[in-house]
Design an enzyme around this catalytic site. Structure first.
Site, PDB file in Angstrom:
ATOM      1  N   SER A 117     -11.025  -0.443  -1.126  1.00 51.42           N
ATOM      2  CA  SER A 117      -9.767  -0.424  -0.374  1.00 51.42           C
ATOM      3  C   SER A 117      -9.990  -0.773   1.079  1.00 51.42           C
ATOM      4  CB  SER A 117      -9.146   0.974  -0.420  1.00 51.42           C
ATOM      5  OG  SER A 117      -8.561   1.209  -1.658  1.00 51.42           O
ATOM      6  N   ASP A 161       0.842  -1.199   0.000  1.00 50.37           N
ATOM      7  CA  ASP A 161       0.000   0.000   0.000  1.00 50.37           C
ATOM      8  C   ASP A 161       0.881   1.254   0.000  1.00 50.37           C
ATOM      9  OD1 ASP A 161      -2.184   1.888   0.783  1.00 50.37           O
ATOM     10  OD2 ASP A 161      -3.293   0.059   1.151  1.00 50.37           O
ATOM     11  N   HIS A 221      -3.755   6.206   3.469  1.00 50.82           N
ATOM     12  CA  HIS A 221      -4.422   5.008   2.961  1.00 50.82           C
ATOM     13  C   HIS A 221      -3.801   3.719   3.517  1.00 50.82           C
ATOM     14  CE1 HIS A 221      -5.638   2.131  -0.239  1.00 50.82           C
ATOM     15  NE2 HIS A 221      -6.670   2.935  -0.416  1.00 50.82           N
TER      16      HIS A 221
END
Ligand SMILES: *[C@@H]1O[C@H](CO)[C@@H](O)[C@H](O)[C@H]1NC(C)=O
Ligand SMILES: *[C@@H]1O[C@H](CO)[C@@H](O)[C@H](O)[C@H]1NC(C)=O
Ligand SMILES: *[C@@H]1O[C@H](CO)[C@@H](O)[C@H](O)[C@H]1NC(C)=O
Ligand SMILES: *[C@@H]1O[C@H](CO)[C@@H](O)[C@H](O)[C@H]1NC(C)=O
Ligand SMILES: *[C@@H]1O[C@H](CO)[C@@H](O)[C@H](O)[C@H]1NC(C)=O
Ligand SMILES: *[C@@H]1O[C@H](CO)[C@@H](O)[C@H](O)[C@H]1NC(C)=O
Ligand SMILES: *[C@@H]1O[C@H](CO)[C@@H](O)[C@H](O)[C@H]1NC(C)=O
Ligand SMILES: *[C@@H]1O[C@H](CO)[C@@H](O)[C@H](O)[C@H]1NC(C)=O
Length: 727
Positions: free
Chosen positions: A520, A142, A201
């Site tokens: 996600s 990620d 994220h």
């Protein structure tokens, strides 16, 4: 919602990540050359020097000095490949060399909590074996991680598991601990030369899968509660592949090459792009080699829904996750001067304290722009002096970006918006948006207020998320994708304090926990659930773990859209809603080994690791997959057979009877209709026969097969679909 606005909706979440790849590689001077991946399959077993082979291949097509300039990196721990800058001519020449499986440009891909685990029927006090769980390592591919977050503190953790072979190579100012046991980064951008998460994220996804329990986590008071991952005792290894310039294929392959060799147990990757053939798709390639080593890769389906064939995770060895809602819905409200209240989904932490402010349409606040652009609140279209202390009404979902830039007090945008906004804002359905506009038309002095978001209980949950990418699978029409759905709307989890919570440049708020939506977020829920299953069954194969989660998934309601523009049903959620507790005792498994996938690839004539496929018999529908799908021709009677083999992992001595939940348009039979086992791990095969009259239009027909011994219900979706001739 128009395709464009969905794209923009997506854009605004990950705006910072989607920048042209060319900005990513400062070193390149030759503008005619692009970065390519040269993929060469598995590593040869015997003495082999990958780096020198890669360089010599380059030298065969380039001048000697140019070869070392063009070489970028070699992948040589878990599979055989390299990245190099090549011209169009050069890449074709290399593709024809012996041993080369595929050559493809390195694309830039996109990154696509409290309550969510409880909602999945997975409470904090669920049965666990903490000793085994703390030996599980989740590889998170990620945007890196924020190691100082409470979600990743190592208080109470012993040293890393003995099997761990990775390192902490997180770069500048990055220290690992006994929770985050490994860190690496692949971003070639000098501004992101560490595994530290600048986007938020990566911290979010890692903490959903395996974050510690952190009491009292919230976003400005919203969604307050315990933040925790699916396997809070597991360890995390972070592989940063995304920087401000995006997430590139060459970084993704680097991360898989290392994660596999480092010894992670499960890989979670919340990144996807448009579907590509397996041998041109870095995630399909990397996860294939992970599967060979017993590692399951869980991937987000994508945020390009609700349109057909948008699912970007298509290979059968990947576990592809769609997104749906939980029963905690976050809403914000618009109250108009005429007393009307409109309710929507944006995450708005601001309060206007009961005061109504003037409303103005974008086209009435334009600076140097066309009316059409101003109506959408396009970039640089609003005049700051005209929007000051006003709420701007925009005909676009991401209009709040421009409203915020121009210094408006608030904004009302078009289309549902599930995200954190940088100013008081609400995204309205077109019906409600029209109500606002007619109210503005009806008065000389339109006013309104946007109320701070609140959490409400949504008894209709789980509902599938509008944005979640849909099937059918555009690469293999006999493999149902996505595989499963999990919570992906309004998820509270750890964040990076240096990242803007709304992704809007200029949103200077710094938060430890943030609310995000997307596949996600659903992906690491399933990765956590898979790790949980693995903690009970350490020797199950990746396909077995996936089968256990799919066949025990809860049914979702199939809702048919009348206009047929959107896909839903199994094309939205696969086998259904993940149910981790049931998955540890599934009764039967649909297992598949590397050889089974190889056979399937041969049948598709796909070269994935050896230069040329041998057999061409059979078809992908023969793969021992936990779901069954076939594309049938319009106007042709339906006769389809699926052969499957189940492995008994329930009671040694047991008998399962088949039950079909069918549809009036097809007949489904199972032979034999009952199967008995004497032993654990015994296997039995059966044939599912689907027949029916010819279909006359584009449609999807859904049925299910359930094997039941009275205790276990092992459910598989069966999907027959047709497509219009031009598709
Ligand atoms: C493997 O690749 C790395 C990175 O490109 C390189 O430094 C190393 O020398 C390679 N090893 C072999 C054995 O080729
Ligand atoms: C956890 O699993 C280990 C290894 O299988 C076993 O020795 C131990 O007894 C288990 N602990 C509990 C509490 O079940
Ligand atoms: C190192 O990390 C700490 C902790 O976040 C931060 O406060 C500090 O500014 C960082 N230093 C550098 C040189 O990046
Ligand atoms: C308005 O926009 C046009 C085209 O983008 C540009 O040529 C012009 O200079 C702008 N005028 C002002 C006053 O900013
Ligand atoms: C509001 O007025 C504008 C122009 O006067 C018109 O084009 C538009 O259709 C009206 N909108 C509604 C919803 O009544
Ligand atoms: C499906 O819809 C029916 C009827 O609307 C409802 O009663 C049922 O609870 C729903 N099931 C799920 C799982 O949402
Ligand atoms: C299996 O079940 C049958 C019938 O219930 C019983 O006769 C037999 O003893 C059982 N076998 C084992 C190994 O438990
Ligand atoms: C299913 O089978 C029955 C009995 O053979 C037959 O009458 C019926 O038409 C079949 N239905 C379909 C949809 O083919």
């Amino acid at each position: 919602m128009a395709a464009k606005s969905i794209f923009l909706l997506f854009l605004h979440i990950f705006m910072a990540l989607i920048i042209s790849i060319s900005t990513c590689y400062g070193g390149s001077t030759d503008k005619t050359k692009d970065l390519y991946i040269v993929y060469m399959g598995s590593l040869p077993e015997s003495d082999y020097s990958p780096l020198s082979h890669h360089l010599s291949l380059l030298q065969e097509v380039l001048r000697e000095s140019a070869a070392s300039d063009s070489f970028v990196r070699s992948y040589n721990r878990s599979f055989n490949a390299f990245a190099a800058r090549l011209s169009g001519e050069e890449h074709k020449k290399i593709a024809s060399k012996e041993g080369v499986v595929s050559v493809f440009p390195s694309r830039t891909l996109q990154l696509q909590t409290t309550r969510s685990w409880e909602f999945m029927g997975f409470p904090e006090n669920v049965d666990r074996n903490l000793t085994v769980e703390s030996d599980i390592i989740i590889g998170v591919i990620d945007s890196g991680i924020w190691p100082e977050s409470d979600s990743f503190s190592d208080e109470g953790y012993g040293p890393p598991p003995k099997k761990w072979k990775g390192t902490c190579d997180g770069g500048l100012n990055f220290t690992c601990n006994n929770k985050i046991i490994g860190a690496r980064f692949y971003t070639l951008d000098i501004h992101s030369n560490s595994a530290r998460d600048e986007e938020g994220h990566g911290s979010h996804t890692a903490s959903i899968a395996a974050g510690n329990k952190v009491p009292g986590a919230n976003f400005y008071g919203l969604a307050n509660g315990n933040a925790r991952g699916g396997v809070p005792s597991a360890r995390i290894a972070t592989y940063r592949i995304c920087g401000p310039g995006g997430c590139t294929d060459d970084s993704i392959l680097g991360a898989f090459d290392d994660a596999i060799a480092d010894g992670v147990d499960i890989i979670t990757i919340s990144v996807s792009g448009s579907p590509r053939p397996f041998n041109f798709d870095s995630i399909a390639i990397g996860s294939f080699h992970a599967m060979e080593k017993g590692i399951l890769t869980v991937q987000s389906a994508g945020n390009d829904g609700p349109f057909p064939s948008t699912v970007g995770s298509v290979a059968p060895w990947l576990f592809s996750v769609a997104a749906s809602s939980t029963d905690r819905r976050i809403i914000d409200k618009v109250v108009l001067g005429n007393g009307k209240t409109l309710i929507e989904n944006a995450v708005n932490s601001f309060t206007l304290k009961g005061v109504k402010f003037p409303l103005i349409k974008g086209e009435d606040a334009k600076s140097n722009c066309s009316d059409a652009d101003a109506r959408l609140c396009s970039h640089l279209c609003l005049d700051s002096s005209l929007v000051k202390e006003k709420i701007v009404v925009c005909d676009k979902s991401t209009g709040w970006n421009e409203a915020f830039r121009a210094g408006a007090l608030g904004s009302i945008t078009l289309d549902e918006d599930y995200f954190v906004v940088p100013l008081p804002s609400s995204g309205l359905t077109s019906h409600n948006h029209d109500l606002v506009k007619s109210y503005i038309n009806s008065t000389n002095n339109p006013h309104g207020e946007i109320i701070r978001s609140e959490a409400i209980k949504d008894i209709a949950a789980p509902k599938f998320a509008f944005f979640s990418s849909r099937g059918p699978n555009s690469i293999s029409d006999e493999i149902l994708k996505p595989d499963i759905t999990a919570p992906g709307v309004h998820i509270l989890a750890a964040y990076s304090p240096v990242a803007s919570p709304s992704s809007a440049p200029g949103d200077k708020r710094s938060v430890k926990y943030n609310i995000m939506s997307g596949t996600s977020m659903s992906c690491p829920h399933v990765a956590g659930a898979a790790a949980y299953v693995k903690s009970f069954h350490p020797h199950w194969s990746p396909s077995a773990i996936k089968s256990a989660l799919m066949t025990t998934a809860l049914s979702m309601n199939v809702t048919e859209h009348s206009d047929g523009k959107y896909e839903d049903g199994e094309f939205a959620y696969g086998a259904g809603h993940v149910n981790p507790v049931k998955a540890i005792d599934p009764g039967l498994l649909y297992d598949a080994s590397k050889d089974d996938y190889v056979k399937m690839l041969y049948s598709m004539q796909v070269r994935l690791f050896s230069p040329s496929p041998k057999e061409t018999k059979g078809s992908p529908k023969d793969l021992n997959y936990p779901s069954m799908q076939a594309l049938v021709k319009i106007g042709m009677p339906i006769t389809v057979e699926f052969t499957r083999t189940v492995t008994n992992v329930g009671l040694a001595n047991s008998t399962y009877k088949s039950k079909i939940i069918a549809n009036s348009q097809i007949n489904v039979s199972v032979k034999p209709s009952s199967i008995s086992f004497k032993l654990l791990y015994e296997k039995k095969s059966f044939i599912v026969k689907v027949s029916g009259e010819a279909l006359t239009a584009k449609t999807r027909i859904s049925a299910s097969l359930i094997w039941s011994d009275g205790t276990h219900n092992v459910k598989s979706p069966i999907v027959m679909y047709t497509q219009n001739p031009e598709e």
